[in-house]
Design an enzyme around this catalytic site. Sequence first.
Site, PDB file in Angstrom:
ATOM      1  N   CYS A 144       0.855  -1.180   0.000  1.00 50.44           N
ATOM      2  CA  CYS A 144       0.000   0.000   0.000  1.00 50.44           C
ATOM      3  C   CYS A 144       0.890   1.228   0.000  1.00 50.44           C
ATOM      4  CB  CYS A 144      -0.882   0.013   1.236  1.00 50.44           C
ATOM      5  SG  CYS A 144      -1.702  -1.572   1.484  1.00 50.44           S
ATOM      6  N   CYS A 147       1.352   2.994   3.344  1.00 51.33           N
ATOM      7  CA  CYS A 147       1.722   2.181   4.507  1.00 51.33           C
ATOM      8  C   CYS A 147       2.535   2.984   5.517  1.00 51.33           C
ATOM      9  CB  CYS A 147       2.525   0.969   4.067  1.00 51.33           C
ATOM     10  SG  CYS A 147       2.945  -0.102   5.454  1.00 51.33           S
ATOM     11  N   ARG A 149       4.236   1.589   7.857  1.00 51.27           N
ATOM     12  CA  ARG A 149       5.434   0.806   8.213  1.00 51.27           C
ATOM     13  C   ARG A 149       6.330   0.600   7.007  1.00 51.27           C
ATOM     14  NH1 ARG A 149       2.182  -3.176  11.433  1.00 51.27           N
ATOM     15  NH2 ARG A 149       1.805  -2.066  13.374  1.00 51.27           N
TER      16      ARG A 149
END
Length: 383
Positions: A144, A147, A149
Site C-alpha cells: 500500500c 503504509c 510501516r
Amino acid sequence: MAFEIVTKNTVRDRFKSPERPAIWKEAEEKDWNNWVWQQQKRIKSMEILEKVINVTQEERDAFAQSHEQFNMGITPYYASLIDPNDPNCPIRLQSVPKKGELNILPTDLHDPLGEEKDMPVPGITHRYPDRVLFYTTHNCPVYCRHCTRKRKVSDPSSSAANKQLEEGLAYIEAHKEIRDVVISGGDPLSNSDDRLEYILSRLRAMDHIQVFRIGTRNLVTLPQRITPAFAAMVKKYHPVFVHTHFNHPKECTQEAFDACARLADAGCVINNQMVLLKGVNDNAKTVMELNHKLLMMRVRPYYIFQCDQSEGISHFRTPVDTGLEIIEKLRGWTSGMAVPHYVIDGPGGGGKIPVLPNYVKGREGKKWILRNYKGEEYTYVEP
Ligand SMILES: *Cc1c(COP(=O)(O)O)cnc(C)c1O
Ligand code: SF4
C-alpha cells in the site's frame, strides 16, 4: 398456518466481481481463484503495469525513483479493481506510486509511532498494559502506497526469522499481564497456514492469553487467501478476531464478500480499520457507503485512523477537521454500528488518541448542556 419462506436475491448478489483485464482474460478460473497463483503473478514492474492500465508519465517517474526504497506489488485481483483510464482512481492511488511519495517533509518521522522505542525484543511492540503487537513477517500481497510501516515492509533484510518468532513467543509467555495479542506484519497471512497454526496454537496454550487478532489486508487485496482450509484451521483457536483494512467501497467485491463470509461462518469477528486518505475516502458520503457495505459483509467498522506522519505519505494526509466532519455526518444519521472511532496515533508512541466532535456545550454543576446530532440542545441533570 404455514409460513411461506420468501426466496429473493441474496445480499451476496449485490456485490459484483471485477472485470478481468485483457492480459488475464485467458487465465483459468482455478488459477485466478488460487492465492498462490495470484501471489506469483503480482505486478512488480512498469512493463507489466503498462499492459494493465494506461500509466501516466508521473507514475512512470515515481516508480523509477521509489521502487528501490519501497517495492511496487499488486495482485492481479486488486489490479482488476483499478480504473485503467483514471489516474485518480482510489484503488490506483493506494497501489501505484505517485510523485508525492518522494517528498519528505521536515515534520515527517522515520518511526512515527515510536514502535521501536517500545520494543522489548525484536518483533514485539509492548506499549499498552495488557496487549502487544507481534510482527510475524514483512511481506504483503499488495504494498500500500500509504503504509505507515514502509521502513520495514517489503524489506527482505528485516524479515522475521524463526529465531525472532521464538523470542516473541517467549516474551509473551513470560509476561502474564498480556491478555490480547495483535498478530501483525507486514501481513501475517503471508505466512503459510502451518506457520500460522503454530503461532495460534502456541498462543492458545498460554493460560493468560484470552484473545488474539490477526491484522490482515488479504480480505481486500487477496481474498482468495481465505481458503476453506484456512477458515477451518482458525476455528480451532477461538476466540479469533480478524482486523482488516478496507478503505473504499470499490474494494467491497463479491470475492471480498465471500472471504469475509468464510471467516464469519467459521466464527471470527471481523473489524475494519480504515485509514483516512486524501482523494480516496476523505468525505462522509464515501465512508458511509463503505461502512454500509462492510456491515452487509459482517464486518464492523472499528477505527478511522488519521494518516500518520510517516515519511513519504504526506500527499495522503487530510486536515483533522476532515475526520471530525466525517464523524459528525455519521453519528445519528446512520446506524451506530456504522460509526467507528476516529483516532490519531500519538506521534512518537502516544498510542491511539480518540478525537470526536464536541457534543458537550457546557456544564453547570450537576447540569450538562448537550447537543444532539441535529444540533438541538438538551439538558441532562445528574442526581
Ligand atoms: C493499535 C495498537 C494496539 C491495539 O490497540 P486497540 O486500541 O486495543 O485496538 C496495541 N498495541 C499497539 C502498539 C498498537 O499500535
Ligand atoms: S497491507 Fe498493511 S502492512 Fe502491508 S503494505 Fe498495506 S498497510 Fe502496509
